[in-house]
Scaffold this motif. Structure first.
Motif, PDB file in Angstrom:
ATOM      1  N   LEU A  52      -3.628   1.855   7.208  1.00 38.63           N
ATOM      2  CA  LEU A  52      -3.526   1.749   5.750  1.00 38.63           C
ATOM      3  C   LEU A  52      -2.289   0.957   5.347  1.00 38.63           C
ATOM      4  O   LEU A  52      -2.355   0.091   4.453  1.00 38.63           O
ATOM      5  CB  LEU A  52      -3.478   3.146   5.127  1.00 38.63           C
ATOM      6  CG  LEU A  52      -3.179   3.201   3.612  1.00 38.63           C
ATOM      7  CD1 LEU A  52      -4.247   2.460   2.821  1.00 38.63           C
ATOM      8  CD2 LEU A  52      -3.045   4.639   3.138  1.00 38.63           C
ATOM      9  N   SER A  53      -1.176   1.205   5.998  1.00 39.41           N
ATOM     10  CA  SER A  53       0.049   0.477   5.687  1.00 39.41           C
ATOM     11  C   SER A  53      -0.098  -1.009   5.993  1.00 39.41           C
ATOM     12  O   SER A  53       0.348  -1.874   5.217  1.00 39.41           O
ATOM     13  CB  SER A  53       1.219   1.063   6.476  1.00 39.41           C
ATOM     14  OG  SER A  53       2.443   0.492   6.065  1.00 39.41           O
ATOM     15  N   LEU A  54      -0.742  -1.325   7.119  1.00 31.72           N
ATOM     16  CA  LEU A  54      -0.988  -2.728   7.458  1.00 31.72           C
ATOM     17  C   LEU A  54      -1.886  -3.408   6.431  1.00 31.72           C
ATOM     18  O   LEU A  54      -1.647  -4.551   6.028  1.00 31.72           O
ATOM     19  CB  LEU A  54      -1.632  -2.819   8.849  1.00 31.72           C
ATOM     20  CG  LEU A  54      -0.683  -2.897  10.046  1.00 31.72           C
ATOM     21  CD1 LEU A  54      -1.472  -2.732  11.343  1.00 31.72           C
ATOM     22  CD2 LEU A  54       0.069  -4.218  10.051  1.00 31.72           C
ATOM     23  N   VAL A  55      -2.939  -2.720   5.999  1.00 29.61           N
ATOM     24  CA  VAL A  55      -3.831  -3.270   4.981  1.00 29.61           C
ATOM     25  C   VAL A  55      -3.067  -3.521   3.680  1.00 29.61           C
ATOM     26  O   VAL A  55      -3.204  -4.584   3.050  1.00 29.61           O
ATOM     27  CB  VAL A  55      -5.025  -2.324   4.742  1.00 29.61           C
ATOM     28  CG1 VAL A  55      -5.805  -2.737   3.498  1.00 29.61           C
ATOM     29  CG2 VAL A  55      -5.944  -2.305   5.953  1.00 29.61           C
ATOM     30  N   PHE A  56      -2.248  -2.544   3.279  1.00 26.78           N
ATOM     31  CA  PHE A  56      -1.492  -2.684   2.030  1.00 26.78           C
ATOM     32  C   PHE A  56      -0.554  -3.888   2.077  1.00 26.78           C
ATOM     33  O   PHE A  56      -0.521  -4.712   1.147  1.00 26.78           O
ATOM     34  CB  PHE A  56      -0.693  -1.402   1.764  1.00 26.78           C
ATOM     35  CG  PHE A  56       0.294  -1.542   0.644  1.00 26.78           C
ATOM     36  CD1 PHE A  56      -0.130  -1.534  -0.671  1.00 26.78           C
ATOM     37  CD2 PHE A  56       1.655  -1.689   0.906  1.00 26.78           C
ATOM     38  CE1 PHE A  56       0.783  -1.676  -1.711  1.00 26.78           C
ATOM     39  CE2 PHE A  56       2.574  -1.825  -0.122  1.00 26.78           C
ATOM     40  CZ  PHE A  56       2.138  -1.819  -1.435  1.00 26.78           C
ATOM     41  N   TRP A  57       0.221  -4.005   3.144  1.00 22.62           N
ATOM     42  CA  TRP A  57       1.193  -5.098   3.207  1.00 22.62           C
ATOM     43  C   TRP A  57       0.522  -6.448   3.441  1.00 22.62           C
ATOM     44  O   TRP A  57       1.038  -7.480   2.989  1.00 22.62           O
ATOM     45  CB  TRP A  57       2.233  -4.796   4.285  1.00 22.62           C
ATOM     46  CG  TRP A  57       3.191  -3.737   3.845  1.00 22.62           C
ATOM     47  CD1 TRP A  57       3.243  -2.436   4.261  1.00 22.62           C
ATOM     48  CD2 TRP A  57       4.203  -3.877   2.852  1.00 22.62           C
ATOM     49  NE1 TRP A  57       4.226  -1.750   3.601  1.00 22.62           N
ATOM     50  CE2 TRP A  57       4.838  -2.610   2.720  1.00 22.62           C
ATOM     51  CE3 TRP A  57       4.640  -4.935   2.061  1.00 22.62           C
ATOM     52  CZ2 TRP A  57       5.887  -2.401   1.833  1.00 22.62           C
ATOM     53  CZ3 TRP A  57       5.681  -4.721   1.167  1.00 22.62           C
ATOM     54  CH2 TRP A  57       6.290  -3.468   1.062  1.00 22.62           C
ATOM     55  N   THR A  58      -0.611  -6.458   4.123  1.00 30.85           N
ATOM     56  CA  THR A  58      -1.348  -7.718   4.285  1.00 30.85           C
ATOM     57  C   THR A  58      -1.890  -8.194   2.947  1.00 30.85           C
ATOM     58  O   THR A  58      -1.792  -9.384   2.597  1.00 30.85           O
ATOM     59  CB  THR A  58      -2.498  -7.542   5.294  1.00 30.85           C
ATOM     60  OG1 THR A  58      -1.973  -7.083   6.537  1.00 30.85           O
ATOM     61  CG2 THR A  58      -3.226  -8.856   5.511  1.00 30.85           C
ATOM     62  N   LEU A  59      -2.472  -7.274   2.173  1.00 31.76           N
ATOM     63  CA  LEU A  59      -2.954  -7.627   0.832  1.00 31.76           C
ATOM     64  C   LEU A  59      -1.815  -8.060  -0.085  1.00 31.76           C
ATOM     65  O   LEU A  59      -1.992  -8.939  -0.936  1.00 31.76           O
ATOM     66  CB  LEU A  59      -3.684  -6.432   0.212  1.00 31.76           C
ATOM     67  CG  LEU A  59      -5.151  -6.228   0.596  1.00 31.76           C
ATOM     68  CD1 LEU A  59      -5.656  -4.891   0.069  1.00 31.76           C
ATOM     69  CD2 LEU A  59      -6.012  -7.361   0.058  1.00 31.76           C
ATOM     70  N   THR A  60      -0.663  -7.457   0.095  1.00 33.09           N
ATOM     71  CA  THR A  60       0.475  -7.792  -0.760  1.00 33.09           C
ATOM     72  C   THR A  60       1.062  -9.153  -0.401  1.00 33.09           C
ATOM     73  O   THR A  60       1.374  -9.966  -1.289  1.00 33.09           O
ATOM     74  CB  THR A  60       1.563  -6.705  -0.646  1.00 33.09           C
ATOM     75  OG1 THR A  60       0.999  -5.438  -1.010  1.00 33.09           O
ATOM     76  CG2 THR A  60       2.742  -7.020  -1.551  1.00 33.09           C
ATOM     77  N   LEU A  61       1.196  -9.419   0.892  1.00 33.01           N
ATOM     78  CA  LEU A  61       1.833 -10.668   1.320  1.00 33.01           C
ATOM     79  C   LEU A  61       0.932 -11.890   1.145  1.00 33.01           C
ATOM     80  O   LEU A  61       1.374 -12.922   0.620  1.00 33.01           O
ATOM     81  CB  LEU A  61       2.266 -10.550   2.785  1.00 33.01           C
ATOM     82  CG  LEU A  61       3.531  -9.746   3.074  1.00 33.01           C
ATOM     83  CD1 LEU A  61       3.743  -9.610   4.565  1.00 33.01           C
ATOM     84  CD2 LEU A  61       4.738 -10.422   2.427  1.00 33.01           C
ATOM     85  N   ILE A  62      -0.328 -11.798   1.587  1.00 31.36           N
ATOM     86  CA  ILE A  62      -1.184 -12.993   1.616  1.00 31.36           C
ATOM     87  C   ILE A  62      -1.831 -13.275   0.256  1.00 31.36           C
ATOM     88  O   ILE A  62      -1.494 -14.277  -0.387  1.00 31.36           O
ATOM     89  CB  ILE A  62      -2.238 -12.878   2.738  1.00 31.36           C
ATOM     90  CG1 ILE A  62      -1.543 -12.640   4.092  1.00 31.36           C
ATOM     91  CG2 ILE A  62      -3.069 -14.159   2.799  1.00 31.36           C
ATOM     92  CD1 ILE A  62      -0.574 -13.720   4.492  1.00 31.36           C
TER      93      ILE A  62
END
Length: 745
Positions: free
Chosen positions: A64-74
């Motif tokens: 979940l944390s990876l999904v959140f930060w990937t959506l935020t960064l890209i």
């Protein structure tokens, strides 16, 4: 302060806000379908491999944390903040970035032409910026090594090939994932049944393409909004009901903890996590239909928070139901609303598929306009929005390949491996092009460009490395497909350039041709002849070949060259560049017709009327002794001076009043019209004929075996099976003269 001025300002502001919100609403049905439906398959694909052995809360919250930060960064930081600002006169996508580099940094190979382009407003848009040391160094590098320009073009074509590949993988992945949800309620349903249902939905989807998005598009935005509302509400319910502590997973510490515990198995799961940003490129690619502000509002206010809530709710459910890792999305839906959500999910995946299919049509149309793709039929399904097009040949090829992918893979995990590689490759290409844009177009400090590449490029490379590791598990498909498409584009572009080089170097001097007139007995017959060629100046070899064997041509000849420019659209008042060939008594003219890569080619009736108008205006400007009215239109002329050696008088037309007319006659009113204008009128009344070359391009005898294979076999096959030039231009068959000739290149 003037009250009326203040009122007018408020009204204009309200109109701007209303238009922006309306565009933001429409963008839901076109831009965000793919991104919005990704929660259906992200967790399933992520936990399909060795990560399924790790079923602890730390791994679930780490994903979940990876999904959140990937959506935020890209999508949020890279695309919404930076990439959307790199538009090309309002247009977006890979070709838009390349177009900017072609014009503003002179890095292009696609726009080699002798015709003047500097007066086109799009070429001079934007304030000039002061050169930096980094931009000067990069400019010198590209000027010194021409191979670097070739590599840049190949990089752009690779990105476009991958986007076209998305047109196959997105419908396959989305529809099959949605249909698989029925297994939750019908547990005994055989896999063949779900594959069959998915194929039926896909056939229906592609069969509806010929209607165009204009007729079915009114359903798209409500469906996506209903979908986002459903999944966000379900997400909130799951967070509250199952595990409110998942909110803590938004901390980047959980990413570190995830890789600390899962190690290599965590890295191998990145191919599933990257699917959460599928469709992010569409925000930039579809920019031409909307505006930067409308897309930014729609994503930041609605799409982004809805997706985050959905992923958090699914993680909350999984933390209490670890046995449902392989079917978490549909299992997390409350029993009461399962079937309504299932129906909306299926419709939403159709919308997502529609968006990427339309994007594939648009990209292929752009490639075709820039001579990087064989001629195909382009049908404009909307009279108001040019970007809404339909390409029959491409549509049916995509459908067959989609059916082959669904029937061949039969598994969303395998398709997901291919899908992830295609998506992340396009994003890497965009990052590389953005580095050049920041340094060479925006003239920013190279440290800022390096920071952009390091921050976003490192994340994308991290995902790319894992996707490459799964080439043998389905990732080979986008590589093979993009290689085929890339080879087709390169060979077509190479063959077209060789054909144009032959025509340029084997053109015949007009003086020499006319000096042979008495010996050949050349006659001038009544009428107007339009000679189509790729030669921007002089006489094409095809015409000299015709005159040598059939010594007669029309009283007025217009050599027409269609020029594709690396701009989205050419203004109508800058489309035609008319010049004279030889002395006035020859009645020979050259007309360069300029199109942008998103311009619509008009039908022959309207085209010939506009062309003759342009020549008539050129003559009227030359005579300067009467008022010209053509088809009820009045024009203001701006004549540029040409050098005496050129014997050419180019003309820039500025359209002041435009009133539609369907008449084909050209009328001149005023006193003392020139003899040339009278001859043009008589010739138009006598009739008009089109002349084109029916050429056979062959490699020369001294060419290598590779060149002979490329030109004689592959390029020859493409030319034989694509649309003929006369058909693509809509030339009436009854007025067409085709001249056969063999080009040895």
């Amino acid at each position: 302060m003037d009250p009326e001025a203040g009122s007018g300002t408020r009204e204009s502001r309200l109109k701007f806000y209303k238009t922006t919100l309306c565009l933001a609403y429409q963008s839901f049905g076109v831009v965000y379908g793919d991104l919005g439906t990704s929660p259906i398959y992200v967790y399933k694909s992520t936990f399909s491999g060795r990560l399924s052995l790790h079923e602890e809360d730390d791994e679930i919250l780490g994903v979940l944390s990876l999904v959140f930060w990937t959506l935020t960064l890209i999508p949020l930081c890279k695309y919404i903040i930076f990439v959307l600002g790199a538009d090309d006169n309002g247009e977006g996508g890979t070709f838009a970035l390349y177009s900017l580099l072609c014009r503003r940094a002179k890095l292009g190979l696609l726009n080699a032409s002798d015709a003047p382009n500097d007066e086109i407003s799009a070429y001079n848009s934007g304030l000039p910026r002061k050169e930096t040391v980094a931009s000067s160094v990069l400019q010198e590098f590209f000027d010194k090594y021409n191979s670097s320009r070739i590599v840049l073009l190949l990089l752009v074509l690779l990105g476009t090939s991958m986007v076209i590949g998305d047109g196959i993988l997105t419908p396959s992945m989305s529809v099959l994932s949605a249909v698989n949800g029925i297994k939750i309620k019908v547990t005994g349903l055989h896999e063949n049944c779900t594959v069959f249902i998915a194929c039926v939905v896909l056939v229906g989807l592609f069969a509806l393409q010929h209607f165009g998005t204009r007729r079915v598009g009114f359903l798209f935005a409500p469906i996506l909004l209903a979908w986002l509302f459903c999944i966000s509400v379900i997400g909130i319910y799951n967070i509250i009901h199952w595990n409110p502590r998942v909110v803590s997973a938004l901390s980047p510490y959980y990413v570190y903890n995830f890789f600390k515990k899962a190690r290599k198995d965590g890295w191998s799961s990145l191919g599933g996590i990257v699917l959460c940003i599928t469709g992010a490129e569409a925000m930039f690619a579809d920019l031409g239909h909307f505006s930067q502000l409308s897309i930014r509002i729609a994503f930041t206010v609605v799409v982004y928070p809805c997706l985050i809530l959905t992923y958090m709710g699914e993680a909350a459910y999984l933390s209490k139901h670890k046995e449902d890792l392989q079917r978490s999305f549909y299992k997390s839906i409350p029993e009461v609303v399962f079937w309504p959500v299932f129906i909306i999910a299926t419709l939403a995946t159709v919308v997502a598929s529609q968006a990427i299919i339309s994007a594939a049509f648009s990209i292929i149309s752009q490639c075709r306009a820039l001579k990087c793709f064989p001629r195909v039929k382009v049908v404009h399904t909307s009279n108001h929005i040019h970007g809404q097009i339909y390409i029959p040949e491409v549509n049916w090829i995509l459908m067959v390949l989609c059916l082959a992918v669904v029937a061949g893979y039969r598994d969303t995990d395998m398709i997901g491996n291919a899908y992830g590689l295609a998506v992340i490759t396009v994003m890497l290409v965009t990052t590389c092009l953005m580095f050049l844009i920041i340094v060479m177009v925006w003239k920013r400090n190279i440290l800022g460009a390096l920071a952009f590449v390091i921050v976003f490029g490192s994340v994308e490379l991290f995902y790319f490395s894992e996707c490459l590791a799964k080439v043998h598990k389905g990732g080979w498909f986008p590589l093979i497909f993009s290689l085929i498409v890339l080879s087709t584009m390169c060979i077509w572009h190479y063959g077209t350039l060789k054909k144009q080089d032959y025509e340029s170097h084997n053109g015949v001097s007009l003086d020499m041709l006319l000096s042979l007139g008495p010996n050949l007995g050349i006659n001038r017959v009544p009428g107007i002849g339009l000679i189509y060629s790729n030669v921007a100046r002089g006489v094409p070899p095809m015409f000299s070949h015709f005159v040598t064997n059939f010594p007669a041509f029309h009283r007025i000849l217009i050599f027409v060259t269609l020029q594709s420019l690396t701009v989205p659209k050419v203004p109508a008042n800058q489309r035609f560049v008319v010049s004279r060939i030889g002395p006035p008594e020859f009645r020979l003219f050259q007309c360069v017709v300029r199109y942008g890569y998103k311009d619509q080619r008009k039908d022959s009736h309207e085209f010939e009327s506009n062309l003759i108008e342009a020549v008539a205006e050129f003559l009227q400007c030359s005579s300067n002794d009467s008022e010209l009215r053509v088809l009820g239109r009045e024009f203001a002329m701006n004549q540029r001076q040409s050098s005496p050696s050129d014997n050419v008088t180019p003309l820039s037309l500025e359209n002041r009043v435009s009133t539609g007319s369907s008449k084909k006659t050209v009328r001149f009113r005023g006193v003392g019209c020139s003899k040339e204008l009278e001859d043009l009128t008589e010739a138009r009344e006598s009739g008009l004929a089109y002349m084109m070359g029916s050429t056979c391009v062959m490699a020369s005898e001294t060419s290598s075996y590779l060149k002979k294979f490329v030109i004689n076999v592959v390029y020859g096959f493409l030319r034989q099976n694509c649309r003929r030039p006369s058909t693509a231009l809509g030339v009436p068959h009854t007025f067409l003269i085709e001249v056969g000739m063999v080009y040895r290149v």
